[in-house]
Design a protein around this motif. Structure first.
Motif, PDB file in Angstrom:
ATOM      1  N   VAL A  51       0.922  -1.217   0.028  1.00 19.96           N
ATOM      2  CA  VAL A  51      -0.055   0.014  -0.005  1.00 19.96           C
ATOM      3  C   VAL A  51       1.011   1.135   0.031  1.00 19.96           C
ATOM      4  N   CYS A  52       0.799   2.062  -0.932  1.00 21.07           N
ATOM      5  CA  CYS A  52       1.686   3.309  -0.961  1.00 21.07           C
ATOM      6  C   CYS A  52       0.986   4.702  -1.317  1.00 21.07           C
ATOM      7  N   VAL A  53       1.556   5.590  -1.151  1.00 24.77           N
ATOM      8  CA  VAL A  53       1.127   7.009  -1.475  1.00 24.77           C
ATOM      9  C   VAL A  53       1.100   7.052  -2.964  1.00 24.77           C
ATOM     10  N   PRO A  54       0.036   7.714  -3.485  1.00 24.58           N
ATOM     11  CA  PRO A  54       0.238   8.246  -5.044  1.00 24.58           C
ATOM     12  C   PRO A  54       1.249   9.084  -5.703  1.00 24.58           C
ATOM     13  N   GLU A  55       2.296   8.634  -5.420  1.00 20.73           N
ATOM     14  CA  GLU A  55       3.304   9.516  -6.146  1.00 20.73           C
ATOM     15  C   GLU A  55       3.930   9.084  -7.043  1.00 20.73           C
ATOM     16  N   THR A  56       4.522   9.612  -8.267  1.00 18.27           N
ATOM     17  CA  THR A  56       4.858   8.983  -9.298  1.00 18.27           C
ATOM     18  C   THR A  56       6.218   7.869  -9.317  1.00 18.27           C
ATOM     19  N   GLU A  57       6.819   8.622  -8.697  1.00 18.05           N
ATOM     20  CA  GLU A  57       8.418   7.907  -8.338  1.00 18.05           C
ATOM     21  C   GLU A  57       8.091   6.381  -7.512  1.00 18.05           C
ATOM     22  N   VAL A  58       7.421   6.674  -6.329  1.00 18.55           N
ATOM     23  CA  VAL A  58       6.999   5.575  -5.523  1.00 18.55           C
ATOM     24  C   VAL A  58       6.384   4.328  -6.305  1.00 18.55           C
ATOM     25  N   ILE A  59       5.218   4.852  -7.091  1.00 23.15           N
ATOM     26  CA  ILE A  59       4.497   3.887  -7.937  1.00 23.15           C
ATOM     27  C   ILE A  59       5.202   3.273  -8.889  1.00 23.15           C
ATOM     28  N   GLN A  60       6.177   4.143  -9.683  1.00 21.66           N
ATOM     29  CA  GLN A  60       6.980   3.592 -10.484  1.00 21.66           C
ATOM     30  C   GLN A  60       8.062   2.457 -10.021  1.00 21.66           C
ATOM     31  N   HIS A  61       8.552   2.815  -8.853  1.00 20.75           N
ATOM     32  CA  HIS A  61       9.382   1.603  -8.175  1.00 20.75           C
ATOM     33  C   HIS A  61       8.830   0.369  -7.915  1.00 20.75           C
ATOM     34  N   VAL A  62       7.420   0.532  -7.374  1.00 16.27           N
ATOM     35  CA  VAL A  62       6.573  -0.822  -7.116  1.00 16.27           C
ATOM     36  C   VAL A  62       6.317  -1.495  -8.350  1.00 16.27           C
ATOM     37  N   GLU A  63       5.805  -0.751  -9.470  1.00 10.63           N
ATOM     38  CA  GLU A  63       5.477  -1.472 -10.529  1.00 10.63           C
ATOM     39  C   GLU A  63       6.688  -2.166 -11.316  1.00 10.63           C
ATOM     40  N   GLU A  64       8.028  -1.587 -11.131  1.00 15.48           N
ATOM     41  CA  GLU A  64       9.258  -2.166 -11.719  1.00 15.48           C
ATOM     42  C   GLU A  64       9.614  -3.327 -10.963  1.00 15.48           C
ATOM     43  N   ALA A  65       9.223  -3.370  -9.486  1.00 16.33           N
ATOM     44  CA  ALA A  65       9.788  -4.556  -8.622  1.00 16.33           C
ATOM     45  C   ALA A  65       8.823  -5.742  -8.873  1.00 16.33           C
ATOM     46  N   GLU A  66       7.783  -5.324  -9.424  1.00 15.77           N
ATOM     47  CA  GLU A  66       6.601  -6.316  -9.472  1.00 15.77           C
ATOM     48  C   GLU A  66       6.929  -7.689  -9.945  1.00 15.77           C
ATOM     49  N   ASP A  67       7.502  -7.631 -11.305  1.00 16.27           N
ATOM     50  CA  ASP A  67       7.949  -8.925 -11.962  1.00 16.27           C
ATOM     51  C   ASP A  67       8.897  -9.646 -11.172  1.00 16.27           C
ATOM     52  N   LYS A  68       9.805  -9.134 -10.439  1.00 18.67           N
ATOM     53  CA  LYS A  68      10.966  -9.676  -9.603  1.00 18.67           C
ATOM     54  C   LYS A  68      10.489  -9.969  -8.232  1.00 18.67           C
ATOM     55  N   SER A  69       9.094  -9.772  -8.125  1.00 23.26           N
ATOM     56  CA  SER A  69       8.758 -10.109  -6.624  1.00 23.26           C
ATOM     57  C   SER A  69       7.278 -10.997  -6.808  1.00 23.26           C
ATOM     58  N   PRO A  70       7.639 -12.273  -6.672  1.00 26.02           N
ATOM     59  CA  PRO A  70       6.728 -13.466  -6.975  1.00 26.02           C
ATOM     60  C   PRO A  70       5.513 -13.468  -6.121  1.00 26.02           C
ATOM     61  N   THR A  71       5.876 -12.955  -4.939  1.00 23.71           N
ATOM     62  CA  THR A  71       4.932 -13.350  -3.777  1.00 23.71           C
ATOM     63  C   THR A  71       3.666 -12.206  -3.876  1.00 23.71           C
ATOM     64  N   LEU A  72       4.225 -11.013  -4.479  1.00 25.01           N
ATOM     65  CA  LEU A  72       3.314  -9.820  -4.389  1.00 25.01           C
ATOM     66  C   LEU A  72       2.302 -10.180  -5.295  1.00 25.01           C
ATOM     67  N   LYS A  73       1.119 -10.038  -4.617  1.00 27.83           N
ATOM     68  CA  LYS A  73      -0.215 -10.381  -5.243  1.00 27.83           C
ATOM     69  C   LYS A  73      -1.059  -9.156  -5.701  1.00 27.83           C
ATOM     70  N   VAL A  74      -1.021  -8.069  -4.490  1.00 28.85           N
ATOM     71  CA  VAL A  74      -1.956  -6.822  -4.403  1.00 28.85           C
ATOM     72  C   VAL A  74      -1.166  -5.667  -4.147  1.00 28.85           C
ATOM     73  N   LYS A  75      -1.628  -4.618  -4.981  1.00 32.05           N
ATOM     74  CA  LYS A  75      -1.001  -3.282  -4.889  1.00 32.05           C
ATOM     75  C   LYS A  75      -2.394  -2.346  -4.611  1.00 32.05           C
ATOM     76  N   ALA A  76      -2.046  -1.267  -3.744  1.00 26.27           N
ATOM     77  CA  ALA A  76      -3.209  -0.364  -3.436  1.00 26.27           C
ATOM     78  C   ALA A  76      -2.790   0.998  -3.188  1.00 26.27           C
ATOM     79  N   LEU A  77      -3.491   2.009  -3.902  1.00 21.70           N
ATOM     80  CA  LEU A  77      -2.952   3.448  -3.611  1.00 21.70           C
ATOM     81  C   LEU A  77      -3.870   4.188  -2.697  1.00 21.70           C
TER      82      LEU A  77
END
Length: 215
Positions: A51-77
């Motif tokens: 769960v994160c703040v709706p800031e461009t850089e934070v969102i970008q880092h989470v989305e870039e990390a998603e493919d390399k984070s197999p246990t991550l199933k849900v994201k919320a803003l």
């Protein structure tokens, strides 16, 4: 485990208490984490949701990390709609106001992990530090005898929610000692603005890092 990258947003308190109640592990984190940092933490702790703040850089880092984070199933803003993400605030508004406490095997126990922090990593990779459900009791002393919070008062600790100072400085011990907590979100520290907030809301006790007092 659920990672919270929420800066000083008031929703942090809602999320933390909700996760505590259902027995999920809360992992507060700073918004300064890079993609690499998020990948490392996600895999080390088997993080299921962020769960994160709706800031461009934070969102970008989470989305870039998603493919390399197999246990991550849900994201919320917080408070925003975006493809592939849940809107935390919309979810809260549509949720029931009735809470059925888990029982039996699903019930929380004192020795269950409640909070998990990663160390700063100054001597190698960051390490995980666990706190169980007895942890809040230890900080009654912190709030009552060190911060000198007042019953029915308003306490203000200056700390990003990603740091442990937030948990021991403006959450459990303060509430257990009868004080409300003040949160004030800002991107740049401006002493005059903070003083005006303290005066406006009649803050009765205050705690901050040494750097704040230089001003």
């Amino acid at each position: 485990p659920v990672m919270l990258i929420m800066k000083r947003r008031y929703e942090f308190w809602f999320c933390t208490l909700a996760l505590n109640k259902i027995g999920a592990i809360t992992i507060p984190a700073t918004h300064l984490l890079s993609t690499k940092d998020i990948v490392y933490r996600s895999n080390a702790a088997d993080i299921k949701m962020i769960v994160c703040v709706p800031e461009t850089e934070v969102i970008q880092h989470v989305e870039e990390a998603e493919d390399k984070s197999p246990t991550l199933k849900v994201k919320a803003l917080i408070g925003e709609d975006r493809e592939g993400w849940l809107n935390l605030n919309t979810g809260m508004e549509s949720s029931s106001d009735q809470f059925i406490r888990p029982v039996g095997a699903g019930a929380t126990k004192n020795d269950d992990i409640m909070l998990l922090y990663f160390t700063s990593g100054t001597t190698g990779m960051p390490k995980m530090v666990n706190h169980n459900y007895i942890y809040p009791l230890g900080h009654i002393l912190t709030a009552k005898y060190w911060q000198n919070v007042q019953n029915n008062g308003l306490h203000f600790t200056v700390a990003d929610t990603g740091w442990a100072k937030s948990a021991w400085g403006k959450l459990y011990g303060q509430w257990l000692s009868g004080s409300a907590v003040m949160t004030y979100d800002f991107d740049k520290f401006v002493p005059k603005n903070m003083m005006e907030v303290i005066e406006k809301y009649k803050v009765t006790s205050f705690c901050a890092p040494p750097t704040i007092y230089r001003f």
